[in-house]
Design an enzyme around this catalytic site. Structure first.
Site, PDB file in Angstrom:
ATOM      1  N   SER A   1       5.062 -62.150  -1.758  1.00 37.19           N
ATOM      2  CA  SER A   1       5.946 -62.033  -2.916  1.00 37.19           C
ATOM      3  C   SER A   1       7.139 -62.968  -2.821  1.00 37.19           C
ATOM      4  CB  SER A   1       6.543 -60.614  -2.983  1.00 37.19           C
ATOM      5  OG  SER A   1       5.561 -59.665  -3.161  1.00 37.19           O
TER       6      SER A   1
ATOM      7  N   HIS B   1      -0.693 -65.666  -5.829  1.00 34.38           N
ATOM      8  CA  HIS B   1       0.175 -64.493  -5.991  1.00 34.38           C
ATOM      9  C   HIS B   1      -0.303 -63.658  -7.167  1.00 34.38           C
ATOM     10  CE1 HIS B   1       4.355 -62.656  -6.874  1.00 34.38           C
ATOM     11  NE2 HIS B   1       3.732 -61.949  -5.958  1.00 34.38           N
TER      12      HIS B   1
ATOM     13  N   GLU C   1      -0.190 -66.506  -9.957  1.00 34.89           N
ATOM     14  CA  GLU C   1       0.564 -67.724  -9.693  1.00 34.89           C
ATOM     15  C   GLU C   1      -0.157 -68.479  -8.570  1.00 34.89           C
ATOM     16  OE1 GLU C   1       5.117 -66.428 -10.780  1.00 34.89           O
ATOM     17  OE2 GLU C   1       4.434 -65.966  -8.763  1.00 34.89           O
TER      18      GLU C   1
ATOM     19  N   ASN D   1       8.930 -63.734  -9.570  1.00 30.87           N
ATOM     20  CA  ASN D   1       9.887 -62.996  -8.735  1.00 30.87           C
ATOM     21  C   ASN D   1      11.264 -63.653  -8.676  1.00 30.87           C
ATOM     22  OD1 ASN D   1       8.129 -60.953  -8.322  1.00 30.87           O
ATOM     23  ND2 ASN D   1       7.470 -61.604  -6.281  1.00 30.87           N
TER      24      ASN D   1
HETATM   25  C1  LIG Z   1      13.606 -55.883  -6.017  1.00 31.20           C
HETATM   26  C2  LIG Z   1      12.374 -56.652  -5.639  1.00 31.20           C
HETATM   27  C3  LIG Z   1      11.099 -56.146  -6.198  1.00 31.20           C
HETATM   28  C4  LIG Z   1      10.139 -57.253  -6.560  1.00 31.20           C
HETATM   29  C5  LIG Z   1       8.693 -56.839  -6.417  1.00 31.20           C
HETATM   30  C6  LIG Z   1       7.779 -57.982  -6.608  1.00 31.20           C
HETATM   31  C7  LIG Z   1       6.349 -57.613  -6.397  1.00 31.20           C
HETATM   32  C8  LIG Z   1       5.526 -58.822  -6.720  1.00 31.20           C
HETATM   33  O1  LIG Z   1       5.374 -59.727  -5.901  1.00 31.20           O
HETATM   34  C9  LIG Z   1       4.989 -59.034  -8.085  1.00 31.20           C
HETATM   35  C10 LIG Z   1       4.572 -57.826  -8.858  1.00 31.20           C
HETATM   36  O2  LIG Z   1       3.452 -57.417  -8.859  1.00 31.20           O
HETATM   37  S1  LIG Z   1       5.781 -57.127  -9.780  1.00 31.20           S
HETATM   38  C11 LIG Z   1       4.943 -55.849 -10.648  1.00 31.20           C
HETATM   39  C12 LIG Z   1       4.263 -56.365 -11.887  1.00 31.20           C
HETATM   40  N1  LIG Z   1       3.696 -55.235 -12.571  1.00 31.20           N
HETATM   41  C13 LIG Z   1       4.265 -54.676 -13.639  1.00 31.20           C
HETATM   42  O3  LIG Z   1       5.294 -55.124 -14.125  1.00 31.20           O
HETATM   43  C14 LIG Z   1       3.573 -53.450 -14.153  1.00 31.20           C
HETATM   44  C15 LIG Z   1       4.280 -52.881 -15.351  1.00 31.20           C
HETATM   45  N2  LIG Z   1       3.534 -51.723 -15.822  1.00 31.20           N
HETATM   46  C16 LIG Z   1       2.455 -51.840 -16.635  1.00 31.20           C
HETATM   47  O4  LIG Z   1       2.049 -52.921 -17.026  1.00 31.20           O
HETATM   48  C17 LIG Z   1       1.791 -50.553 -17.044  1.00 31.20           C
HETATM   49  O5  LIG Z   1       2.722 -49.525 -16.881  1.00 31.20           O
HETATM   50  C18 LIG Z   1       0.483 -50.236 -16.232  1.00 31.20           C
HETATM   51  C19 LIG Z   1      -0.602 -51.247 -16.619  1.00 31.20           C
HETATM   52  C20 LIG Z   1       0.716 -50.281 -14.745  1.00 31.20           C
HETATM   53  C21 LIG Z   1       0.006 -48.832 -16.533  1.00 31.20           C
HETATM   54  O6  LIG Z   1      -0.060 -48.648 -17.890  1.00 31.20           O
HETATM   55  P1  LIG Z   1       0.532 -47.359 -18.580  1.00 31.20           P
HETATM   56  O7  LIG Z   1       1.963 -47.293 -18.199  1.00 31.20           O
HETATM   57  O8  LIG Z   1       0.192 -47.382 -20.001  1.00 31.20           O
HETATM   58  O9  LIG Z   1      -0.169 -46.167 -17.816  1.00 31.20           O
HETATM   59  P2  LIG Z   1      -1.611 -45.598 -17.883  1.00 31.20           P
HETATM   60  O10 LIG Z   1      -1.780 -44.784 -19.121  1.00 31.20           O
HETATM   61  O11 LIG Z   1      -1.781 -44.925 -16.559  1.00 31.20           O
HETATM   62  O12 LIG Z   1      -2.581 -46.825 -17.907  1.00 31.20           O
HETATM   63  C22 LIG Z   1      -2.948 -47.555 -19.074  1.00 31.20           C
HETATM   64  C23 LIG Z   1      -4.358 -48.021 -18.949  1.00 31.20           C
HETATM   65  O13 LIG Z   1      -4.511 -48.880 -17.832  1.00 31.20           O
HETATM   66  C24 LIG Z   1      -5.570 -48.413 -16.971  1.00 31.20           C
HETATM   67  N3  LIG Z   1      -5.110 -48.558 -15.594  1.00 31.20           N
HETATM   68  C25 LIG Z   1      -3.841 -48.407 -15.148  1.00 31.20           C
HETATM   69  N4  LIG Z   1      -3.798 -48.655 -13.829  1.00 31.20           N
HETATM   70  C26 LIG Z   1      -5.050 -48.964 -13.441  1.00 31.20           C
HETATM   71  C27 LIG Z   1      -5.634 -49.317 -12.210  1.00 31.20           C
HETATM   72  N5  LIG Z   1      -4.924 -49.403 -11.074  1.00 31.20           N
HETATM   73  N6  LIG Z   1      -6.958 -49.560 -12.190  1.00 31.20           N
HETATM   74  C28 LIG Z   1      -7.699 -49.478 -13.299  1.00 31.20           C
HETATM   75  N7  LIG Z   1      -7.208 -49.156 -14.508  1.00 31.20           N
HETATM   76  C29 LIG Z   1      -5.907 -48.897 -14.570  1.00 31.20           C
HETATM   77  C30 LIG Z   1      -5.839 -46.979 -17.324  1.00 31.20           C
HETATM   78  O14 LIG Z   1      -7.210 -46.727 -17.298  1.00 31.20           O
HETATM   79  C31 LIG Z   1      -5.246 -46.839 -18.727  1.00 31.20           C
HETATM   80  O15 LIG Z   1      -6.214 -46.977 -19.714  1.00 31.20           O
HETATM   81  P3  LIG Z   1      -6.519 -45.767 -20.711  1.00 31.20           P
HETATM   82  O16 LIG Z   1      -7.588 -45.036 -20.014  1.00 31.20           O
HETATM   83  O17 LIG Z   1      -6.947 -46.444 -21.979  1.00 31.20           O
HETATM   84  O18 LIG Z   1      -5.264 -44.978 -20.881  1.00 31.20           O
HETATM   85  N1  LIG Z   2       3.411 -54.210  -3.865  1.00 26.43           N
HETATM   86  C1  LIG Z   2       3.433 -55.131  -4.817  1.00 26.43           C
HETATM   87  O1  LIG Z   2       3.681 -54.823  -5.983  1.00 26.43           O
HETATM   88  C2  LIG Z   2       3.149 -56.555  -4.495  1.00 26.43           C
HETATM   89  C3  LIG Z   2       3.086 -57.003  -3.196  1.00 26.43           C
HETATM   90  N2  LIG Z   2       2.791 -58.331  -2.946  1.00 26.43           N
HETATM   91  C4  LIG Z   2       2.689 -58.807  -1.577  1.00 26.43           C
HETATM   92  O2  LIG Z   2       1.394 -58.448  -1.084  1.00 26.43           O
HETATM   93  C5  LIG Z   2       1.472 -58.168   0.325  1.00 26.43           C
HETATM   94  C6  LIG Z   2       0.969 -56.761   0.582  1.00 26.43           C
HETATM   95  O3  LIG Z   2       1.745 -55.850  -0.150  1.00 26.43           O
HETATM   96  P1  LIG Z   2       1.210 -54.375  -0.459  1.00 26.43           P
HETATM   97  O4  LIG Z   2      -0.241 -54.403  -0.704  1.00 26.43           O
HETATM   98  O5  LIG Z   2       2.112 -53.813  -1.461  1.00 26.43           O
HETATM   99  O6  LIG Z   2       1.495 -53.676   0.940  1.00 26.43           O
HETATM  100  P2  LIG Z   2       0.831 -52.329   1.535  1.00 26.43           P
HETATM  101  O7  LIG Z   2       1.804 -51.823   2.517  1.00 26.43           O
HETATM  102  O8  LIG Z   2       0.354 -51.473   0.442  1.00 26.43           O
HETATM  103  O9  LIG Z   2      -0.458 -52.884   2.299  1.00 26.43           O
HETATM  104  C7  LIG Z   2      -0.409 -53.735   3.393  1.00 26.43           C
HETATM  105  C8  LIG Z   2      -1.648 -53.482   4.220  1.00 26.43           C
HETATM  106  O10 LIG Z   2      -1.751 -54.496   5.219  1.00 26.43           O
HETATM  107  C9  LIG Z   2      -2.213 -53.878   6.399  1.00 26.43           C
HETATM  108  N3  LIG Z   2      -1.861 -54.740   7.521  1.00 26.43           N
HETATM  109  C10 LIG Z   2      -0.636 -54.941   8.044  1.00 26.43           C
HETATM  110  N4  LIG Z   2      -0.723 -55.834   9.060  1.00 26.43           N
HETATM  111  C11 LIG Z   2      -2.027 -56.197   9.155  1.00 26.43           C
HETATM  112  C12 LIG Z   2      -2.748 -57.087   9.992  1.00 26.43           C
HETATM  113  N5  LIG Z   2      -2.126 -57.799  10.948  1.00 26.43           N
HETATM  114  N6  LIG Z   2      -4.080 -57.229   9.811  1.00 26.43           N
HETATM  115  C13 LIG Z   2      -4.712 -56.530   8.839  1.00 26.43           C
HETATM  116  N7  LIG Z   2      -4.074 -55.668   8.011  1.00 26.43           N
HETATM  117  C14 LIG Z   2      -2.747 -55.514   8.166  1.00 26.43           C
HETATM  118  C15 LIG Z   2      -1.569 -52.520   6.426  1.00 26.43           C
HETATM  119  O11 LIG Z   2      -2.273 -51.612   7.232  1.00 26.43           O
HETATM  120  C16 LIG Z   2      -1.618 -52.143   4.942  1.00 26.43           C
HETATM  121  O12 LIG Z   2      -2.785 -51.419   4.619  1.00 26.43           O
HETATM  122  C17 LIG Z   2       2.931 -58.414   0.730  1.00 26.43           C
HETATM  123  O13 LIG Z   2       3.055 -59.728   1.165  1.00 26.43           O
HETATM  124  C18 LIG Z   2       3.670 -58.209  -0.594  1.00 26.43           C
HETATM  125  O14 LIG Z   2       4.898 -58.889  -0.634  1.00 26.43           O
HETATM  126  C19 LIG Z   2       2.532 -59.230  -3.942  1.00 26.43           C
HETATM  127  C20 LIG Z   2       2.547 -58.813  -5.248  1.00 26.43           C
HETATM  128  C21 LIG Z   2       2.918 -57.467  -5.632  1.00 26.43           C
END
Ligand SMILES: CCCCCCCC(=O)CC(=O)SCCNC(=O)CCNC(=O)[C@H](O)C(C)(C)COP(=O)(O)OP(=O)(O)OC[C@H]1O[C@@H](n2cnc3c(N)ncnc32)[C@H](O)[C@@H]1OP(=O)(O)O
Ligand SMILES: NC(=O)C1=CN([C@@H]2O[C@H](COP(=O)(O)OP(=O)(O)OC[C@H]3O[C@@H](n4cnc5c(N)ncnc54)[C@H](O)[C@@H]3O)[C@@H](O)[C@H]2O)C=CC1
Length: 311
Positions: free
Chosen positions: A144, A165, A177, A215
């Site tokens: 990330s 990413h 990405e 990010n």
């Molecule tokens: C301070 C530092 C922090 C920085 C962190 C950076 C981390 C990173 O590196 C980058 C990232 O990933 S950042 C995160 C990016 N993700 C987002 O922004 C997600 C935002 N949320 C959403 O899009 C929806 O709430 C979402 C799609 C998740 C769920 O939708 P809803 O809110 O409408 O909730 P549901 O009703 O549960 O779901 C809607 C439909 O989607 C299907 N679904 C949801 N999750 C699923 C999953 N995991 N697998 C399969 N299907 C899934 C679900 O079936 C549902 O469909 P319906 O059955 O028609 O309701």
């Molecule tokens: N959580 C998020 O929303 C996002 C996370 N990322 C990035 O993805 C990576 C993983 O994040 P998450 O899946 O959230 O973490 P997580 O904590 O859910 O999973 C990490 C997994 O890696 C395993 N692991 C740790 N060290 C290991 C090793 N040496 N060999 C094999 N497995 C090992 C752990 O047992 C764990 O199951 C990080 O670099 C994070 O920054 C990127 C996009 C979104």
């Protein structure tokens, strides 16, 4: 959200790996991201090996994939239970599990690393993989926040190294990405872009700048929300409501932080605060630190900024 799922079903129904492209994918880390990447790679016709540290972790990852695929299948084959089951079985049949990353790397076209957000741990892993993987194998990190170049320098294949990413939840989020370091060859970059597309995603080209595109914008936004809470300007609930209804975000910043995992959030912030000590917005948050110290890591542990029902 219905349209996102429809796009998923449409794009993911018939896209087998194209000839000459990456066909075999090894995903290291079976957590939130690794399991999602493995699922989508397998659902789009790739043969996948998912690696994690123990069989116990891997069986939880497998169960998470099965559950997510079940949700996809329900939508894809609405009233046809038999086709739902065979879809899930078919995809699961393309995912193998392994606890030995070096063994898994011996025969694969691509390694996607999705382990803990820690530079030294990632470097150690890639250094070991570099010894074992065939010449043609491309390495990619799903980090990330860490510079891809810093991770890649642990290997002798800088030309075959890049960032891939993905976004959480991988089955639903349409973006990847693709990150190029100066040494990434054009061929490697193209193959990574092709893989992203073969997995049904839209790709954007990124340089190896902090946080790439998403990010670099998302982290300051989320951290400013945390500062607002710490200052007592508004409650987490009100900030989330405001950003959902006032800015059209699907989740507010605290819901999203809980969804991402507060451990991962803290790893990102700790890394950036060390690297950029003069940038105020990247500094640590006492609030997040306390939650993590208390084991409140967000949705995955049942409590973070909010409490969740454990399902
Ligand atoms: C301070 C530092 C922090 C920085 C962190 C950076 C981390 C990173 O590196 C980058 C990232 O990933 S950042 C995160 C990016 N993700 C987002 O922004 C997600 C935002 N949320 C959403 O899009 C929806 O709430 C979402 C799609 C998740 C769920 O939708 P809803 O809110 O409408 O909730 P549901 O009703 O549960 O779901 C809607 C439909 O989607 C299907 N679904 C949801 N999750 C699923 C999953 N995991 N697998 C399969 N299907 C899934 C679900 O079936 C549902 O469909 P319906 O059955 O028609 O309701
Ligand atoms: N959580 C998020 O929303 C996002 C996370 N990322 C990035 O993805 C990576 C993983 O994040 P998450 O899946 O959230 O973490 P997580 O904590 O859910 O999973 C990490 C997994 O890696 C395993 N692991 C740790 N060290 C290991 C090793 N040496 N060999 C094999 N497995 C090992 C752990 O047992 C764990 O199951 C990080 O670099 C994070 O920054 C990127 C996009 C979104």
């Amino acid at each position: 959200m219905a349209h996102i799922s429809q796009v998923y079903c449409r794009k993911f129904s018939t896209s087998p790996a194209v000839a000459g492209a990456i066909k075999h994918v090894t995903v290291i880390g079976g957590g939130l991201m690794g399991s999602g990447i493995a699922q989508v790679a397998a659902a789009t016709g790739h043969n996948v090996v998912m690696v994690d540290q123990t069989d116990d972790i891997l069986s939880k990852s497998k169960a998470a994939i099965q559950k997510s695929l079940g949700r996809v299948a329900k939508k894809k084959f609405a009233d046809d239970g038999e086709r739902q089951s065979s879809f899930v079985a078919d995809v699961m049949g393309r995912i193998q599990l392994n606890t030995d990353p070096v063994d898994a790397a011996k025969s694969t076209d691509l390694v996607v690393e999705a382990i803990v957000e820690n530079l030294d741990v990632k470097k150690k892993l890639f250094s070991a993989l570099d010894e074992a993987a065939p010449q043609h194998t491309i390495f990619a990190s799903n980090t990330s926040s860490l510079p891809i170049r810093d991770i890649a320098e642990s290997t002798n294949r800088l030309d075959r190294f890049g960032g891939l990413h993905f976004f959480n939840p991988v089955p639903m989020m349409k973006l990847v990405e693709v990150v190029k370091i100066p040494e990434t060859s054009n061929e490697t970059f193209e193959r990574l872009v092709q893989l992203g597309k073969a997995m049904g995603k839209t790709t954007v080209d990124c340089k190896d700048t902090p946080g790439f595109i998403v990010n670099r914008l998302l982290v300051p936004y989320m951290m400013e929300a945390v500062r607002m809470l710490e200052r007592g300007d508004a409650s987490a609930r009100d900030i989330d409501t405001a950003m959902k209804l006032g800015a059209g975000y699907p989740m507010g910043p605290f819901e999203l932080a809980d969804y991402v995992g507060l451990d991962t959030t803290k790893f990102i912030i700790d890394g950036w605060s060390k690297k950029y000590p003069d940038v105020q917005i990247f500094q640590e948050s006492p609030y997040v630190n306390k939650l993590v110290a208390d084991g409140k890591l967000g949705k995955k542990t049942g409590e973070g900024f909010y409490k969740y029902d454990k399902k």
